[in-house]
Design a protein around this motif. Structure first.
Motif, PDB file in Angstrom:
ATOM      1  N   ALA A 167      26.644   2.824  63.014  1.00 55.25           N
ATOM      2  CA  ALA A 167      25.333   3.085  63.395  1.00 55.25           C
ATOM      3  C   ALA A 167      24.534   2.271  62.248  1.00 55.25           C
ATOM      4  N   GLY A 168      23.672   1.348  62.769  1.00 55.55           N
ATOM      5  CA  GLY A 168      23.292   0.241  61.741  1.00 55.55           C
ATOM      6  C   GLY A 168      21.645   1.009  61.754  1.00 55.55           C
ATOM      7  N   SER A 169      20.956   0.035  60.716  1.00 59.75           N
ATOM      8  CA  SER A 169      19.590   0.414  60.322  1.00 59.75           C
ATOM      9  C   SER A 169      19.220   1.950  60.188  1.00 59.75           C
ATOM     10  N   SER A 170      20.562   2.349  59.535  1.00 59.63           N
ATOM     11  CA  SER A 170      20.453   4.033  58.986  1.00 59.63           C
ATOM     12  C   SER A 170      20.702   4.190  57.394  1.00 59.63           C
ATOM     13  N   ARG A 171      19.627   4.025  56.615  1.00 59.95           N
ATOM     14  CA  ARG A 171      19.571   4.160  55.158  1.00 59.95           C
ATOM     15  C   ARG A 171      19.923   5.472  54.757  1.00 59.95           C
ATOM     16  N   VAL A 172      20.906   5.796  54.143  1.00 59.50           N
ATOM     17  CA  VAL A 172      21.184   7.108  53.620  1.00 59.50           C
ATOM     18  C   VAL A 172      20.075   7.525  52.646  1.00 59.50           C
ATOM     19  N   VAL A 173      19.274   8.375  52.848  1.00 61.95           N
ATOM     20  CA  VAL A 173      18.332   8.765  51.689  1.00 61.95           C
ATOM     21  C   VAL A 173      18.439  10.070  50.795  1.00 61.95           C
ATOM     22  N   SER A 174      19.440  10.960  51.693  1.00 63.32           N
ATOM     23  CA  SER A 174      19.521  12.498  51.013  1.00 63.32           C
ATOM     24  C   SER A 174      20.885  12.882  51.540  1.00 63.32           C
ATOM     25  N   ILE A 175      21.443  13.652  50.719  1.00 56.92           N
ATOM     26  CA  ILE A 175      22.699  14.321  51.070  1.00 56.92           C
ATOM     27  C   ILE A 175      22.527  15.711  50.230  1.00 56.92           C
ATOM     28  N   LYS A 176      23.137  16.561  51.166  1.00 58.57           N
ATOM     29  CA  LYS A 176      23.047  18.174  50.549  1.00 58.57           C
ATOM     30  C   LYS A 176      24.312  18.623  50.842  1.00 58.57           C
ATOM     31  N   ILE A 177      24.956  19.300  49.833  1.00 58.49           N
ATOM     32  CA  ILE A 177      26.163  20.076  50.016  1.00 58.49           C
ATOM     33  C   ILE A 177      25.949  21.311  50.801  1.00 58.49           C
ATOM     34  N   ASP A 178      26.578  21.524  51.997  1.00 60.81           N
ATOM     35  CA  ASP A 178      26.207  22.693  52.903  1.00 60.81           C
ATOM     36  C   ASP A 178      27.570  23.581  53.143  1.00 60.81           C
ATOM     37  N   GLY A 179      27.924  24.696  52.497  1.00 60.45           N
ATOM     38  CA  GLY A 179      29.382  25.245  52.818  1.00 60.45           C
ATOM     39  C   GLY A 179      30.374  24.151  52.481  1.00 60.45           C
ATOM     40  N   ASP A 180      31.112  24.028  53.625  1.00 57.17           N
ATOM     41  CA  ASP A 180      32.311  23.240  53.280  1.00 57.17           C
ATOM     42  C   ASP A 180      32.150  21.886  54.128  1.00 57.17           C
ATOM     43  N   GLY A 181      30.666  21.350  53.873  1.00 55.23           N
ATOM     44  CA  GLY A 181      30.194  20.077  54.304  1.00 55.23           C
ATOM     45  C   GLY A 181      29.223  19.440  53.757  1.00 55.23           C
ATOM     46  N   PHE A 182      28.611  18.611  54.722  1.00 59.46           N
ATOM     47  CA  PHE A 182      27.325  17.926  53.942  1.00 59.46           C
ATOM     48  C   PHE A 182      26.359  17.505  54.941  1.00 59.46           C
ATOM     49  N   VAL A 183      25.041  17.790  54.653  1.00 58.58           N
ATOM     50  CA  VAL A 183      24.096  17.463  55.506  1.00 58.58           C
ATOM     51  C   VAL A 183      23.468  16.191  55.013  1.00 58.58           C
ATOM     52  N   VAL A 184      23.501  15.126  55.704  1.00 56.66           N
ATOM     53  CA  VAL A 184      23.120  13.690  55.553  1.00 56.66           C
ATOM     54  C   VAL A 184      21.845  13.134  56.031  1.00 56.66           C
ATOM     55  N   GLU A 185      20.834  12.616  55.669  1.00 53.49           N
ATOM     56  CA  GLU A 185      19.929  12.368  56.254  1.00 53.49           C
ATOM     57  C   GLU A 185      19.576  10.837  55.898  1.00 53.49           C
ATOM     58  N   ALA A 186      19.603  10.071  57.205  1.00 53.13           N
ATOM     59  CA  ALA A 186      19.525   8.636  57.084  1.00 53.13           C
ATOM     60  C   ALA A 186      18.069   8.195  57.510  1.00 53.13           C
ATOM     61  N   ASP A 187      17.340   7.460  56.893  1.00 56.39           N
ATOM     62  CA  ASP A 187      16.437   6.795  57.304  1.00 56.39           C
ATOM     63  C   ASP A 187      16.346   5.813  58.278  1.00 56.39           C
ATOM     64  N   VAL A 188      16.005   5.753  59.550  1.00 53.34           N
ATOM     65  CA  VAL A 188      16.278   4.734  60.541  1.00 53.34           C
ATOM     66  C   VAL A 188      15.057   4.022  60.778  1.00 53.34           C
ATOM     67  N   GLY A 189      13.996   3.974  59.945  1.00 57.23           N
ATOM     68  CA  GLY A 189      12.959   3.191  60.169  1.00 57.23           C
ATOM     69  C   GLY A 189      11.745   3.734  60.997  1.00 57.23           C
ATOM     70  N   THR A 190      10.673   3.111  61.272  1.00 55.14           N
ATOM     71  CA  THR A 190       9.607   3.822  61.979  1.00 55.14           C
ATOM     72  C   THR A 190       9.267   5.151  61.505  1.00 55.14           C
ATOM     73  N   GLY A 191       9.549   5.506  60.430  1.00 54.62           N
ATOM     74  CA  GLY A 191       9.238   6.922  59.910  1.00 54.62           C
ATOM     75  C   GLY A 191      10.160   7.806  60.524  1.00 54.62           C
ATOM     76  N   GLU A 192      11.204   7.602  61.334  1.00 53.94           N
ATOM     77  CA  GLU A 192      12.149   8.763  61.526  1.00 53.94           C
ATOM     78  C   GLU A 192      13.262   8.860  61.080  1.00 53.94           C
ATOM     79  N   SER A 193      14.069  10.024  61.107  1.00 54.10           N
ATOM     80  CA  SER A 193      15.277  10.058  60.211  1.00 54.10           C
ATOM     81  C   SER A 193      16.395  10.601  61.331  1.00 54.10           C
ATOM     82  N   PHE A 194      17.566  10.261  61.003  1.00 50.27           N
ATOM     83  CA  PHE A 194      18.571  10.873  61.524  1.00 50.27           C
ATOM     84  C   PHE A 194      19.356  11.768  60.779  1.00 50.27           C
ATOM     85  N   LEU A 195      19.752  12.949  61.113  1.00 52.91           N
ATOM     86  CA  LEU A 195      20.051  13.952  60.316  1.00 52.91           C
ATOM     87  C   LEU A 195      21.318  14.579  61.032  1.00 52.91           C
ATOM     88  N   PHE A 196      22.465  14.497  60.166  1.00 54.76           N
ATOM     89  CA  PHE A 196      23.948  15.017  60.785  1.00 54.76           C
ATOM     90  C   PHE A 196      24.436  15.733  59.722  1.00 54.76           C
TER      91      PHE A 196
END
Ligand SMILES: Cc1cc2nc3c(=O)[nH]c(=O)nc-3n(C[C@H](O)[C@H](O)[C@H](O)COP(=O)(O)OP(=O)(O)OC[C@H]3O[C@@H](n4cnc5c(N)ncnc54)[C@H](O)[C@@H]3O)c2cc1C
Length: 376
Positions: A167-196
């Protein structure tokens, strides 16, 4: 919220090599990069040399990964039809002091299990490389060159063949530790983010690794090693290639770089560099003003270099952990046993020989994640 098993941050040669090792053994995998395409970072601005593993301190990760990675890389290039050439390299000495330094280099190489170096006298050197001036040389037959872009495209092919994706054009801007995993937020431009959400997270963001580490909520930022931008400038040689091998001077004792050397690319073009220029920001301009230092350095081993033959080429930036004048630092691979966070691996300071080492690093990180107890 999308759920992905494993996320690799960074689609450079190292991130992709890690991803290709992991893709067959995890449920699903994503490689994210801030750039639209793979290989736009450090991996596109280097010498493309397959290093033999000569210079690195014994038992360092650099020595181990380089020697293992070189072997794996030659086999990989052959089996996956990636362009490479085992062209060999000469380290050229001029005068007694440098000849003594060659003996030291030989000893270091042997300590790293690089046993194939040959010592050449001035006569042999001038027969094989008539354009090169030197009183002695070390010949490394296992040094070569590779197309970094073909290699990365091939690694990505392996990832995709095993169900992973980029997945290109996805700049990771925040990572939270959540239980036994991570919630990652990537800025995909156009003011939107991809959260997984993911279970395993590998930070292989090259020059961005420190920044990514510092966005992890719950990670002790005091563990992030300081980053120094260390630019390496290249100048290209106009005209015919006078060399049959890669030609290196005896390296600078500071260990910051390998000295301004002559590298061939697979098209036969000669480039000289990289030099060592610490700077404050990520600036890739090549200043014409550095040219005069290049003429002086190169003429020590290539005296017939004509005025005007060098033109500014490109620059790369080493993600160094050592500041100017500091002792040499090794690659840093942080795991759960360092930071206490399960499923997180972070790589810092992956400068040269990172390209050569990529397959070995990939395998190492995959092993770390599958059997963390072995590495505690
Ligand atoms: C001048 C120079 C010469 C070199 N010569 C050689 C050589 O001859 N042989 C050799 O073996 N090695 C060499 N190296 C080293 C080699 O190039 C590197 O070790 C290797 O390319 C590092 O790969 P990487 O994947 O870690 O980094 P990169 O290729 O930089 O990949 C990291 C990726 O992370 C992405 N990223 C950064 N921040 C974020 C974020 N927040 N979110 C999402 N993505 C992000 C970037 O866009 C980048 O694509 C050289 C290096 C330099 C600078």
């Amino acid at each position: 919220l999308e759920i992905i098993d494993t996320c690799v941050i960074g689609g450079g040669v190292v991130g992709l090599a890690i991803a290709r090792s992991l893709a067959p053994v995890v449920n699903d995998l994503i490689v994210v990069d801030q750039a639209p395409h793979i290989g736009q970072g450090v991996s596109s601005r280097n010498s493309e040399v397959i290093h033999a593993g000569i210079y690195y301190p014994q038992d360092s990760l650099k020595a181990r990964f380089c020697v293992e990675g070189k072997q794996l890389l030659y086999e990989y290039c052959e089996s996956h039809k990636v362009s490479y050439q085992r062209c060999g390299k000469l380290i050229v000495a001029n005068g007694d002091d440098e000849e003594q330094a060659l003996a030291g280099i030989s000893a270091k190489a042997a300590a790293n299990d690089v046993e194939d170096l040959q010592h050449w006298g001035a006569k042999k050197l001038s027969e094989v490389e008539p354009a090169v001036a030197g009183t002695a040389a070390l010949y490394s037959p296992s040094t070569g060159i590779v197309s970094a872009h073909e290699l990365m495209a091939s690694y990505l092919g392996d990832v995709e063949a095993n169900g992973g994706f980029f997945a290109g054009s996805s700049r990771v801007v925040s990572i939270k530790i959540d239980g036994d995993g991570f919630v990652v937020e990537a800025d995909v431009g156009t003011g939107e983010s991809f959260l997984f959400r993911c279970r395993q997270l590998i930070n292989s963001a090259g020059l961005g690794a420190q920044q990514v580490a510092n966005t992890i909520d719950g990670y002790d930022k005091a563990m992030t090693p300081e980053l120094f931008f260390c630019k390496g400038n290249y100048f290209t040689l106009q005209g015919r290639n006078p060399f049959n091998h890669l030609i290196y001077p005896v390296p600078d004792p500071s260990g910051a770089g390998l000295g301004v050397h002559a590298t061939l690319d697979l098209g036969g073009q000669v480039k000289f560099g990289p030099d060592v220029e610490y700077q404050e920001s990520e600036d890739y301009s090549v200043s014409e003003a550095r040219c005069s230092e290049f003429y002086v350095a190169i003429r020590k081993y290539f005296p017939s270099l004509e005025d005007g033959a060098l033109v500014p080429g490109y620059a790369g930036i080493r993600p160094k952990l050592q500041g100017p004048g500091d002792p040499v630092r090794d690659f840093v691979v942080q795991t759960q046993s360092d930071h206490g966070i399960s499923g997180l691996v972070q790589l810092f300071g992956i400068e040269s020989p990172g390209l050569t080492s990529s397959l070995a690093i990939g395998q190492y990180v995959a092993d770390l994640l599958s059997e963390p107890e072995l590495h505690e």
